[in-house]
Design a protein around this motif. Structure first.
Motif, mmCIF file in Angstrom:
data_model
loop_
_atom_site.group_PDB
_atom_site.id
_atom_site.type_symbol
_atom_site.label_atom_id
_atom_site.label_comp_id
_atom_site.label_asym_id
_atom_site.label_seq_id
_atom_site.Cartn_x
_atom_site.Cartn_y
_atom_site.Cartn_z
ATOM 1 N N GLU A 1 90.326 26.515 3.598
ATOM 2 C CA GLU A 1 89.343 25.628 4.200
ATOM 3 C C GLU A 1 89.412 25.801 5.707
ATOM 4 O O GLU A 1 90.500 25.900 6.274
ATOM 5 N N VAL A 2 88.251 25.829 6.360
ATOM 6 C CA VAL A 2 88.185 25.995 7.804
ATOM 7 C C VAL A 2 87.218 24.961 8.369
ATOM 8 O O VAL A 2 86.151 24.712 7.811
ATOM 9 N N SER A 3 87.608 24.372 9.491
ATOM 10 C CA SER A 3 86.766 23.410 10.188
ATOM 11 C C SER A 3 86.754 23.781 11.674
ATOM 12 O O SER A 3 87.795 24.119 12.239
ATOM 13 N N VAL A 4 85.575 23.734 12.284
ATOM 14 C CA VAL A 4 85.438 23.989 13.718
ATOM 15 C C VAL A 4 84.814 22.746 14.337
ATOM 16 O O VAL A 4 83.786 22.256 13.865
ATOM 17 N N GLU A 5 85.460 22.234 15.384
ATOM 18 C CA GLU A 5 84.933 21.078 16.113
ATOM 19 C C GLU A 5 84.599 21.477 17.540
ATOM 20 O O GLU A 5 85.306 22.281 18.143
ATOM 21 N N ARG A 6 83.511 20.924 18.041
ATOM 22 C CA ARG A 6 83.133 21.079 19.446
ATOM 23 C C ARG A 6 83.063 19.681 20.040
ATOM 24 O O ARG A 6 82.320 18.824 19.539
ATOM 25 N N ASP A 7 83.855 19.441 21.079
ATOM 26 C CA ASP A 7 83.886 18.141 21.750
ATOM 27 C C ASP A 7 84.100 16.991 20.763
ATOM 28 O O ASP A 7 83.489 15.935 20.854
ATOM 29 N N GLY A 8 84.960 17.225 19.756
ATOM 30 C CA GLY A 8 85.301 16.191 18.786
ATOM 31 C C GLY A 8 84.331 16.036 17.634
ATOM 32 O O GLY A 8 84.555 15.216 16.747
#
Length: 108
Positions: free
Chosen positions: A2-9
């Motif tokens: 599983e992969v998650s990418v966050e930008r500025d939360g």
């Protein structure tokens, strides 16, 4: 995996890509789609092998570079079959541009 990418939360990508195993010809793996666009921001990438392992994360703003190439590695040449493979992040600022629209990061 599983992969998650966050930008500025805020989460801008979440997926369960199916990575291929490495062999004597190729390291294997999977390329993530660049679905999060080119907006500048503080990016954090999180990953886990499956629901039984803890999330590992890396903040790309910890690196002083205009572009970061990130590789997630599951196990290594010393991992025997049946062993619990570890998950590692590998980064380089000497990145080969693989996305048609690369994502920039910023510390500001």
């Amino acid at each position: 995996m599983e992969v998650s990418v966050e930008r500025d939360g805020n989460q801008v990508y979440r997926g369960e890509p199916e990575a291929t195993a490495g062999d004597d010809v190729s390291p294997g793996g999977v390329v993530l789609p660049c679905e999060w666009g080119t907006e500048v921001g503080e990016y954090v990438v999180q990953a886990r092998i499956d629901t039984r392992t803890d999330w590992k994360s890396i903040a790309l703003t910890d690196y002083d570079a205009d572009m970061i190439s990130l590789m997630l590695s599951i196990g290594d040449v010393n991992t025997d079959r049946g062993d619990d493979p570890g998950l590692s992040f590998w980064t380089t600022s000497n990145a080969n541009e693989s996305c048609e629209s690369p994502t920039e990061t910023s510390k500001s």
